[in-house]
Design an enzyme around this catalytic site. Structure first.
Site, short mmCIF file in Angstrom:
data_model
loop_
_atom_site.label_atom_id
_atom_site.label_comp_id
_atom_site.label_asym_id
_atom_site.label_seq_id
_atom_site.Cartn_x
_atom_site.Cartn_y
_atom_site.Cartn_z
CG HIS A 82 -1.76 1.25 1.35
ND1 HIS A 82 -3.01 1.42 0.68
CD2 HIS A 82 -1.76 2.32 1.94
CE1 HIS A 82 -3.29 2.59 1.10
NE2 HIS A 82 -2.59 3.08 1.58
CG ASP A 161 -12.07 3.30 6.29
OD1 ASP A 161 -11.66 4.45 7.08
OD2 ASP A 161 -11.88 3.49 5.05
NE ARG A 168 -10.32 10.38 9.87
CZ ARG A 168 -9.45 9.75 9.20
NH1 ARG A 168 -9.69 8.44 8.57
NH2 ARG A 168 -8.22 10.09 8.84
CB SER A 183 -8.66 5.24 7.86
OG SER A 183 -9.02 5.30 6.58
CE LYS A 187 -9.38 2.37 3.59
NZ LYS A 187 -9.34 3.86 3.41
N1 URA Z 1 -6.23 7.12 3.37
C1 URA Z 1 -7.31 6.50 4.03
O1 URA Z 1 -7.63 5.50 3.38
N2 URA Z 1 -7.64 6.89 5.16
C2 URA Z 1 -7.20 8.06 5.58
O2 URA Z 1 -7.74 8.30 6.77
C3 URA Z 1 -6.39 8.65 4.84
C4 URA Z 1 -5.91 8.33 3.73
#
Ligand code: URA
Length: 434
Positions: A82, A161, A168, A183, A187
């Site tokens: 990632h 999320d 947010r 967050s 995933k």
């Molecule tokens: N990318 C995400 O998936 N979440 C965040 O909070 C910031 C960047």
């Protein structure tokens, strides 16, 4: 249990229990707890933080809030990578085939671009017929047979999320390390890989503007991954100028293919080797850094990584006939040079401004619904440390619209800073967090 008490506890600097975190994540996902109470809690977290255990519990609750991908039908250790997002970042296109050519099972879930950052899925759609909307069975078969498959985010992965991120976004609570780390990692955990390598960017084009914050984010995510039983390694890398030269979908695919042929930009190649090294180590494919680097350079030299790329694109329906001569894919009306307004050394290139220039040309999305033009973008000809004469080309612009070109040209020129003195070129890799 009452949401009011949870908010008050965090407001007063308390530590939330697993039960309290599960309660609010479940309640919010199920629409039993309203936005305004969760907003208050997010702001309390923003100011008072969370400890390691709270962050892991929050991540697990979000990861388990919807479907999780069961990759147990894939033989061997499954790897994922990632990146926290950058400009010109086409590493997945190079790295995936490199490690897959060495036997790694790369089961990758990727996103589309939004705003100034690009997305792997858009780039791959440069190949006519390529689809990331493949069934889970086909995804698993492809990883088993080829070693690499890339899919888009499935509908119900970490829905908590999705809701929390949207909240947010409108409550000024995005830029907070515990919330960003949980967050992203929710995933990644839901996507099922056993080994995760994270590329945490720092600099003007990144979420984390300072190195200190980038290392803290990397450490927080690595602790989550390892705490959840996944072998996780973080690399902190520079994003104070675009990665490589190309910014724009097809342009980036051309550069990725060049890199697989051993003719890519040095910084992109270096980042792929470093990230690849830690994927090989995390999956037990190489015993140490030296062995991993030799293996990775070997698959570029032998052509095995390029062959793997073709195999992967074809397996997802893409036409790979143009891989040998990618120039045939460039069908822009206008190809223009953007020239230097002064002579001097390039000291800085504001990456997000270059990303926005490509977006303005039509290569990126302003909203999730925007349709993008895959062929437009910017190729940078001068990077930090290079000397440029006034009137010499700084960048080449690929465009289909004269008005958009003018806007993009101004943005590219404004992104550059010059000096009479040669600047120190900062190292690309800032460090590794294990
Ligand atoms: N990318 C995400 O998936 N979440 C965040 O909070 C910031 C960047």
């Amino acid at each position: 249990m009452r949401m009011y008490d949870i908010i008050m506890k965090k407001r007063d600097g308390g530590i939330l229990s697993k039960e309290e975190i599960d309660f609010f994540v479940r309640g919010y996902t199920g629409e039993d707890i309203p936005d305004y109470q969760v907003s208050a809690l997010l702001m309390a977290i923003y100011f008072n933080g969370m400890n390691k255990e709270e962050i892991l519990n929050l991540t697990m609750a979000m990861a388990e809030s919807g479907n999780t991908l069961d990759l147990s039908a894939i033989n061997g250790i499954k790897a994922d990578k990632h990146s926290t997002g950058g400009v010109g970042d086409k590493t997945s296109l190079v790295l995936g085939p490199m490690v897959a050519a060495l036997g790694v099972k790369m089961a990758k879930m990727s996103g589309r671009g939004l705003g100034h950052t690009g997305g792997t899925i858009d780039k791959l759609e440069s190949f006519p017929g390529f689809s990331t909307e493949i069934s889970t069975d086909r995804f698993i078969d492809n990883v088993n047979n080829i070693g690499l498959a890339i899919t888009g985010q499935t509908g119900n992965l970490a829905p908590a999320d999705k809701k929390l991120y949207a909240l947010r976004d409108v409550t000024a609570t995005v830029d907070n390390i515990p919330l960003i780390a949980s967050s992203i990692m929710s995933k990644k955990l839901a996507a099922g890989a056993d080994a995760i390598v994270l590329d945490v960017k720092t600099g003007s084009g990144a979420f984390m503007k300072t190195e200190e914050d980038a290392f803290e984010l990397a450490k927080t995510m690595v602790d989550i991954g390892n705490g959840a039983g996944r072998n996780t390694i973080g690399v902190v890398s520079e994003m104070d100028q675009p990665l490589g030269f190309a910014v724009g979908n097809i342009l980036e695919v051309i550069e990725a293919v060049d890199t697989l042929k051993g003719k890519g930009p040095k910084d992109l190649e270096e980042l792929c080797i470093v990230l690849g090294t830690y994927i090989l180590i995390a999956t037990g494919t190489a015993k140490d850094e030296a062995e991993a680097e030799t293996m990775l350079r070997g698959v570029i030299e032998s052509g095995a990584a390029l062959d793997k790329f073709k195999e992967f694109v074809a397996a997802q329906g893409g036409d790979v006939s143009m891989v040998e001569d990618m120039s045939s894919t460039l069908e822009c009306k206008y190809v223009e040079e953007i020239t230097a307004p002064v002579s001097g050394y390039v000291t800085h290139i504001q990456s997000d401004a270059i990303g926005l220039a490509a977006m303005v040309l039509g290569g990126g999305r302003e909203t999730k619904e925007s349709v993008i033009d895959l062929s437009v973008g910017i190729v940078i000809n001068k990077k930090v440390g290079d000397y440029v004469e006034v009137g010499e080309s700084l960048a080449t612009m690929y465009s289909n619209d004269v008005k958009k070109s003018e806007d993009a040209r101004k943005r590219v020129i404004a992104a550059y800073e010059f000096s009479d003195e040669k600047p120190e070129v900062k190292p690309l890799i800032k460090g590794v967090v294990k």
